[in-house]
Every structure is written in structure tokens, then in C-alpha cells.
Design a protein around this motif. Structure first.
Motif, short mmCIF file in Angstrom:
data_model
loop_
_atom_site.label_atom_id
_atom_site.label_comp_id
_atom_site.label_asym_id
_atom_site.label_seq_id
_atom_site.Cartn_x
_atom_site.Cartn_y
_atom_site.Cartn_z
N ASP A 1 1.11 3.43 -3.29
CA ASP A 1 0.05 4.29 -3.81
C ASP A 1 0.47 5.76 -3.77
O ASP A 1 0.05 6.56 -4.59
CB ASP A 1 -1.25 4.10 -3.01
N LEU B 1 0.81 -1.22 0.00
CA LEU B 1 0.00 0.00 0.00
C LEU B 1 0.85 1.27 0.00
O LEU B 1 0.37 2.34 -0.37
CB LEU B 1 -0.94 -0.01 1.22
N ALA C 1 -4.51 -9.50 0.83
CA ALA C 1 -5.45 -8.52 1.40
C ALA C 1 -5.02 -7.10 1.04
O ALA C 1 -5.85 -6.25 0.72
CB ALA C 1 -5.51 -8.70 2.91
N GLN C 2 -3.70 -6.87 1.07
CA GLN C 2 -3.19 -5.54 0.72
C GLN C 2 -3.50 -5.21 -0.74
O GLN C 2 -3.89 -4.10 -1.06
CB GLN C 2 -1.69 -5.48 0.95
N ILE D 1 -0.67 -14.31 2.42
CA ILE D 1 -2.07 -14.05 2.77
C ILE D 1 -2.31 -12.56 2.98
O ILE D 1 -3.25 -11.97 2.47
CB ILE D 1 -2.47 -14.84 4.04
N ILE D 2 -1.39 -11.94 3.74
CA ILE D 2 -1.55 -10.52 4.02
C ILE D 2 -1.43 -9.70 2.74
O ILE D 2 -2.20 -8.77 2.49
CB ILE D 2 -0.49 -10.05 5.06
N GLU E 1 -9.60 5.86 -8.24
CA GLU E 1 -9.43 6.23 -6.83
C GLU E 1 -8.21 7.15 -6.64
O GLU E 1 -8.25 8.07 -5.82
CB GLU E 1 -9.29 4.97 -5.97
N GLU F 1 -5.95 -6.05 -2.40
CA GLU F 1 -7.36 -5.66 -2.55
C GLU F 1 -7.57 -4.19 -2.20
O GLU F 1 -8.48 -3.55 -2.70
CB GLU F 1 -8.23 -6.52 -1.63
N LEU F 2 -6.70 -3.68 -1.32
CA LEU F 2 -6.87 -2.29 -0.86
C LEU F 2 -6.09 -1.27 -1.70
O LEU F 2 -6.25 -0.06 -1.52
CB LEU F 2 -6.45 -2.16 0.61
N VAL F 3 -5.23 -1.80 -2.59
CA VAL F 3 -4.46 -0.89 -3.45
C VAL F 3 -5.42 -0.08 -4.30
O VAL F 3 -6.39 -0.62 -4.84
CB VAL F 3 -3.49 -1.71 -4.34
N LEU F 4 -5.17 1.23 -4.41
CA LEU F 4 -6.11 2.11 -5.12
C LEU F 4 -5.99 1.94 -6.64
O LEU F 4 -4.88 1.81 -7.16
CB LEU F 4 -5.83 3.57 -4.76
N ASP F 5 -7.15 1.93 -7.29
CA ASP F 5 -7.10 1.85 -8.76
C ASP F 5 -7.00 3.27 -9.33
O ASP F 5 -6.97 4.25 -8.59
CB ASP F 5 -8.31 1.09 -9.32
#
Lengths: 598, 82
Positions: free
Chosen positions: A507, A504, A573-574, A569-570, A583, A576-580
Motif C-alpha cells: 500500500d 499490506l 485476511a490481509q 488463510i492469513i 482510502e 481484506e485490509l488492503v486499501l482501495d
């Protein structure tokens, strides 16, 4: 001077020379016409038609017959070879075919040109051709140029013929004819020289046939001239090879070798060829005294013989040419970490690919910074980057293509091959990591390729006197170097155990890159609007800022995979939170509002 | 295998999707927690910072972390609503 004096002295010679000039102008126009079709269709056809030797041979034959220019086809083949669209063997195939195809010109001139008043055909061609040349459509223009070319070609032949027939009444070239081997060699030399001077075997053949048709030269002499023309025609290929790389030079050498060998065979077996031509002429009902058609047949026959003799040895010829014309020896970097031992365990495979990709990144980093005119060690020193930029300048000799071949291509291919061998058998965790590593390698290669595109204008604008253009290009160089420096600092922090950095974190770079891109584009718009830079320089800058944007995006994508220690695994999840992209734009807008609010 | 153990296994099998959801949410929450901590740290830095340029940079970092957190929260809500 000699030519001018000769033209002043003899009106007949003037007519012949004008015929040659018109013929050559026709060839030029034809070339221009076909050139109009290049840049897509012609290239596609070339690629599809030359993947096998027989195909490339047929291609050379057909295209030369259609285009009526072996020179054009061989020049095209050389240029295609030099850009890597052909291999040497296919190129040789085309040259063989072109040599056979060029004999069609002789048939055309001998069988058609001298019997029909071809000027009658030339005129309508010229009229329609010129009309089409003035059209807006590129295709029509090209067709027009081809028609004009054909028209001038025929008109040129007509003038040459007229010139020679008047010439016959005053002088007889046949009187100078020399018998025996001396005569053969002399006329071969004349054939070579004439073709070298006018750079067209077709034109020489037209002169020979017309001269023969009006008995200015003997049949035997015309055969020798045809052999000479066949050698001389390689001059166009040799000249065009001057400006291309070693591959193109090799093909030009192959062309020369083939034509010289064919000429030697024709010379040594002249009597046998004459007997064979007489026999074949009888078979196809050509009159015994129709020497022009017999010359065309001889031309075809000795070229066919040459091809049949050399075709089984194409690979040997390739080896020989590569031996005599050695390219610049490029020592290609080989992978250091990818080996059979690493393949034994899933984790070692991932580790080995990771190390190798990191090595590939370092090579790419060196190449990119070097292309931008920076010293790699200085960029990663404590020195102020702005100061460094002032001290540096874009090197005009850095060969990024050779560097790519030497330091990137081999390792990249090895990584892809290694992953494809290993990837699919293992559990999802390792396969996932390998997938991202392969993506990182791809980004590395793309970054280098974009830098190559960027280099073109960077060199062009290097000497510009426009301060604004120079400043913008300096910004491009600065921003890329700055990103490299920041990413290196991230890598060091991770290596030293910082837990703060994860997927993350990047970003922030992405937002900044997007912002810089928007800023640069609006700045360029302003510069064009205020007439500080020309629209042409502006569009180049817009293109190059797009290349810079892509390079930076690639670099961040590389760092995301290579620099961050990832617990699978983490990191999922990260991810998924990365901005497109949308965003990221929203964040830029929010930051803008924050600033206004403050 | 005893009846009790067999039933437990069956329960586990029937609840596999639910378990997967919980695991997924936990992972996202773990990342969200770290993001929250990072947000606090950056916020503190911003409050202490006097350099205008640096303040702009820090504010932008905060905006990014906030956007990431909101994205994460929405994902958690979506998983829970399934």
C-alpha cells in the motif's frame, strides 16, 4: 520533358492525357472518400467478412465492384494483413475477388460509359460531391469525396474518349499493330508499362476500351493490352508492400504470382478464349462487332479462369510464398517449468506456475527497462539512478513488438493453458493461488503493452529541444526504473526471510505512485499554463504519464502475488485490509495535512 | 455413535456459522496485531529520525498502517454485529 513536349505538340494527346489525369484524380478522391470510412466500420466489416476463403473472395469481389478500385482493396488487404487482422490465405482470397471485381470496371466503361454521354452524369455528381465535401460531418465529407471521385472518373473517361476520336482522324494506331505472338507480347508489355506508370488498371482499361471503340487498336491487340494491364496493376500493391512487414510483402507477392499466372494462361490459350468469348457473346446477345463489350467479357473470363485454376491451390501458394519470402526467424521462448510431471500434484502445479510467472516477469522487466534506455544490470547495481539516467538514452531501434513476440507471448499463452488445464479440479486453496498467478501474468503483459504505447512518444520526444518536455520524460523513465529497483529489494528481503513484508506492505507503493501521478499532472498543467510547453506536447505528456501510472500499478500488482510468501488463510485476511483507491486518496490527504501541521 | 457424540456433532453443525465468524475475526486480529507491532517500530524510527525527507516518508508509512488498522477494526466490528 518528353511528356511536356508531347503535350505541346499534340492537342489530341493533351486531351487524352488530361482525361487520364482527371480519371486518376477521381480514383484518388474515391480512395480519400473510402478512407473517411476507415477507422471503425470498414475494419469491422473486413474482419467479419474474411474468416473463410469463400467469404474473403466474395468480399474482394463486392468491395472492388463497389469501390471501383482493385488497387484500393488490395492495399487495404495488405495493410490488414500486416497488422494481423487477416491471414495470408484470406488475403489471397480478397486479392482473387478484387481481380474479378476489377473486371466490373471494364463492363461499366464498355457497356455504359461509351454508349451514354457520361459527362452528363459526371456534372451533378461533382456538384453534389463538392457541396458535401464542404460539410463539417466526416461522413458527409467522405460521401462527398466518393461522389466527386465518381464524377471525375466519368469525366476522365469522357475526355479520353473525345481525345481518341479526334486522334483517329489524324492517325491510326492500328497501322502499328503487329500480328502473331510478337504483337501479343509487345502489347502486353505496353499494357504493363502503361499501368505501372499510371498505377491504375481501371484507367488503362478505360484507355484500351476507348481506343478500341474508335478502332485505334485491333481487337486482338486490346486483349493483349488487357492482359498487360492485369499484370501492371500489381504495382500499387507492390509499392504499398514496401512500407509494411513480411506478411504484407507476401500478399503483394501472391498478387503478382496470381496475375502473372493468369496472364500466362490467357496468353497460351488466347485462341480458345477468343472462341469462348465469341460463343458467350452470341449467348448473351452481344453484337459480333461490339468489340468493347467482348473485351470486357474476355477480361472477366480470363480472370475467372485464373481464379478457378488457382483456388484449389491456395494453401500450396501460401506455403510456396512463405518458402520464398522467409520472415525474420524469431526464436520464441518456451516455458521451462510447465510440464506434465508438475501437473501431478496441486502444490507442484502452483510452484511451477509461480516459477514460470517469475520468469515471465524477468523477461518483461528486461524489455521495459531496455525500451526506457536502461541497462538491466546497472539498474540493479549500487549505481546512483540519477547518474544512470544521465548516462542512458532511449534506444531508437529497440523493437518491443518483436521482443514481446519472442519473450512474452509464448510463455504467457503456456501459463494460461497450463492453469486452465489444472485449475478447476482442485480444492479452493490451490485454485485461489492459481487465480492470482494468472492475474499476475496478465499484469505483466499489460505492463509491456503500456510500455509499447509509451515508447512511441518517448522516441518522438527524444530529440526535442524543449528542456521541460525532456525533463518530464526523464522523470517518467526514472520513476519506472526506481520502482523496479525498490521491488527487487523487496523480493530479496523476502527471499532472505524477512517476515515484515506482506501484502499490506505494498500500500505504501500504491500511495506513492498515486502521489507521483498527481504531482506530474499538476506540473504539466503548470508548464502549459506558463507556456513553457505547447498544449500538444502537454497532452502527449498527460497521456504518457497515464501510461506510466498504469505500468507502475501493474508492477506493484505483480509483486504482491509473486514476491510475497503467502499462507493462504492469513493472506486472505490481509487482502481484506488492503486499501482501495478512495482510502489511498484519503491517506494522501492526511499525509498532506500532517506536513502542513508540522 | 453414542448419543453424546451425536449431540456434539449436531451442536457443531448448528454453530458452524458462529465458528466461521470467530475464525475470521481471529485471522483479522492476527494481522492487526502484526500491524500494531509494525506501527510501533515505525513510530520509534520516526522519533529518532532527523532527516526531513525520511521523516515525511515514515509519517506516510504510519498513516497507511493506521488506515489499514482502522479498516481491520471496522471489519471486526461488522462481523461481530452480524
Amino acid at each position: 520533358m518528353i511528356l511536356a513536349y508531347s503535350l505541346w505538340l499534340s492537342p489530341d494527346f493533351t486531351q487524352i492525357a488530361a482525361g487520364v489525369a482527371i480519371f486518376l484524380f477521381g480514383v484518388l478522391s474515391l480512395k480519400r472518400g473510402f478512407h473517411g470510412f476507415t477507422g471503425g466500420t470498414l475494419e469491422k466489416i473486413l474482419r467479419r467478412c474474411t474468416d473463410k476463403l469463400w467469404k474473403s473472395l466474395s468480399f474482394g469481389l463486392v468491395s472492388t465492384t463497389l469501390m471501383q478500385s482493385s488497387s484500393l482493396v488490395s492495399v487495404l488487404a495488405i495493410s490488414f494483413l500486416s497488422v494481423g487482422l487477416l491471414d495470408l490465405a484470406s488475403g489471397i482470397g480478397i486479392i482473387f475477388g478484387a481481380n474479378l471485381g476489377t473486371t466490373a470496371s471494364a463492363w461499366l466503361i464498355a457497356g455504359f460509359g461509351l454508349k451514354v454521354k457520361i459527362a452528363n452524369y459526371a456534372m451533378p455528381m461533382l456538384v453534389f460531391g463538392v457541396l458535401l465535401v464542404f460539410q463539417k460531418s466526416k461522413t458527409f465529407k467522405a460521401i462527398g469525396a466518393i461522389l466527386v471521385g465518381m464524377g471525375f472518373l466519368f469525366l476522365g473517361i469522357h475526355y479520353m474518349k473525345e481525345g481518341f476520336s479526334v486522334f483517329r482522324d489524324t492517325q491510326n494506331l492500328a497501322e502499328y499493330a503487329m500480328p502473331g505472338i510478337k504483337g501479343l507480347l509487345l502489347f502486353i508489355l505496353i499494357g504493363v508499362t502503361t499501368t505501372v506508370i499510371i498505377q491504375s488498371s481501371d484507367a488503362t482499361m478505360a484507355i484500351i476500351i476507348t481506343a478500341l471503340s474508335v478502332q485505334q487498336i485491333t481487337y486482338e491487340n486490346s486483349l493483349a493490352l488487357a492482359i498487360g494491364a492485369n499484370i501492371g496493376t500489381t504495382i500499387t500493391a507492390i509499392l504499398s508492400a514496401i512500407g509494411v512487414n513480411i506478411e504484407g510483402k507476401r500478399l503483394a507477392a501472391a498478387h503478382l504470382i496470381f496475375n502473372v499466372i493468369t496472364a500466362c494462361v490467357a496468353l497460351l490459350m488466347m485462341q480458345q478464349f477468343i472462341i469462348a468469348v465469341d460463343y458467350l457473346a452470341r449467348v448473351v446477345h452481344i453484337a459480333a462487332d461490339d468489340y468493347t463489350l467482348k473485351l470486357a467479357m474476355f477480361h472477366t473470363l480470363f480472370n475467372v479462369t485464373g481464379i478457378l485454376l488457382l483456388l484449389p491451390f491456395v494453401n500450396k501458394l501460401v506455403q510456396f510464398i512463405k518458402f520464398i519470402l522467409k520472415g525474420e526467424r524469431v526464436s520464441v521462448d518456451k516455458p521451462e517449468f510447465l510440464n506434465a510431471a508438475a501437473m501431478a500434484f496441486p502444490d507442484t502445479v502452483v510452484l511451477a506456475v509461480h516459477q514460470e510467472t517469475l520468469r515471465l516477469y524477468r523477461h518483461a522487466r528486461y524489455i521495459i527497462l531496455k525500451t526506457l534506455g536502461f541497462s538491466v544490470t546497472r539498474v540493479f547495481s549500487e549505481q546512483d539512478l540519477q547518474q544512470l539516467l544521465l548516462q542512458s538514452k532511449v534506444p531508437d531501434i529497440y523493437n518491443i513488438e518483436a521482443a514481446y513476440d519472442r519473450n512474452i507471448k509464448g510463455i504467457y499463452s503456456a501459463i494460461i493453458a497450463f492453469i486452465s488445464l489444472a485449475g478447476f479440479t482442485w480444492e479452493i486453496q490451490q485454485s485461489g493461488r492459481l487465480y492470482w498467478l494468472r492475474e499476475a501474468s496478465r499484469h505483466i503483459v499489460e505492463a509491456v503493452k503500456d510500455t509499447k504505447h509509451l515508447q512511441k512518444n518517448l522516441l518522438l520526444m527524444n530529440g526535442t529541444s524543449n528542456m521541460f518536455v525532456k525533463q518530464e520524460y526523464d522523470k517518467i523513465r526514472y520513476q519506472i526504473a526506481e520502482l523496479f529497483r525498490e521491488l527487487e529489494s523487496i523480493r530479496i528481503q523476502v527471499e532472505q526471510g524477512s517476515s515484515d513484508i506482506n501484502l499490506l506492505s505494498f500500500d505504501l507503493f500504491k500511495v506513492r505512485i498515486k502521489e507521483q501521478d498527481q504531482l506530474m499532472n499538476s506540473r504539466i498543467d503548470g508548464l502549459i499554463r506558463e507556456h513553457k510547453i505547447t498544449p500538444e506536447a502537454g497532452t502527449s505528456l498527460i497521456n504518457d504519464s497515464a501510461y506510466m501510472y498504469e505500468i507502475k500499478k501493474h508492477l506493484v500488482a505483480i509483486a504482491e502475488t509473486l514476491f510475497v510468501k503467502q499462507e493462504e488463510i492469513i493472506s486472505q485476511a490481509q487482502r481484506e485490509l488492503v486499501l482501495d483507491d478512495n482510502e489511498l486518496v484519503k491517506v494522501i490527504e492526511t499525509s498532506g495535512n500532517d506536513l502542513k501541521g508540522a | 455413535m453414542g448419543k453424546k457424540k451425536l449431540l456434539e456433532k449436531l451442536q457443531e453443525f448448528l454453530d458452524a456459522d458462529q465458528q466461521e465468524k470467530i475464525k475470521h475475526i481471529q485471522q483479522i486480529k492476527k494481522v492487526l496485531k502484526k500491524l500494531k507491532q509494525k506501527e510501533r517500530r515505525v513510530q520509534q524510527k520516526l522519533e529518532l529520525c532527523v532527516d526531513t525527507d525520511k521523516r515525511v516518508e515514515l509519517q506516510q508509512e504510519l498513516d497507511i498502517i493506521y488506515a489499514q488498522r482502522m479498516k481491520g477494526v471496522n471489519i471486526v466490528k461488522q462481523i461481530q454485529s452480524l
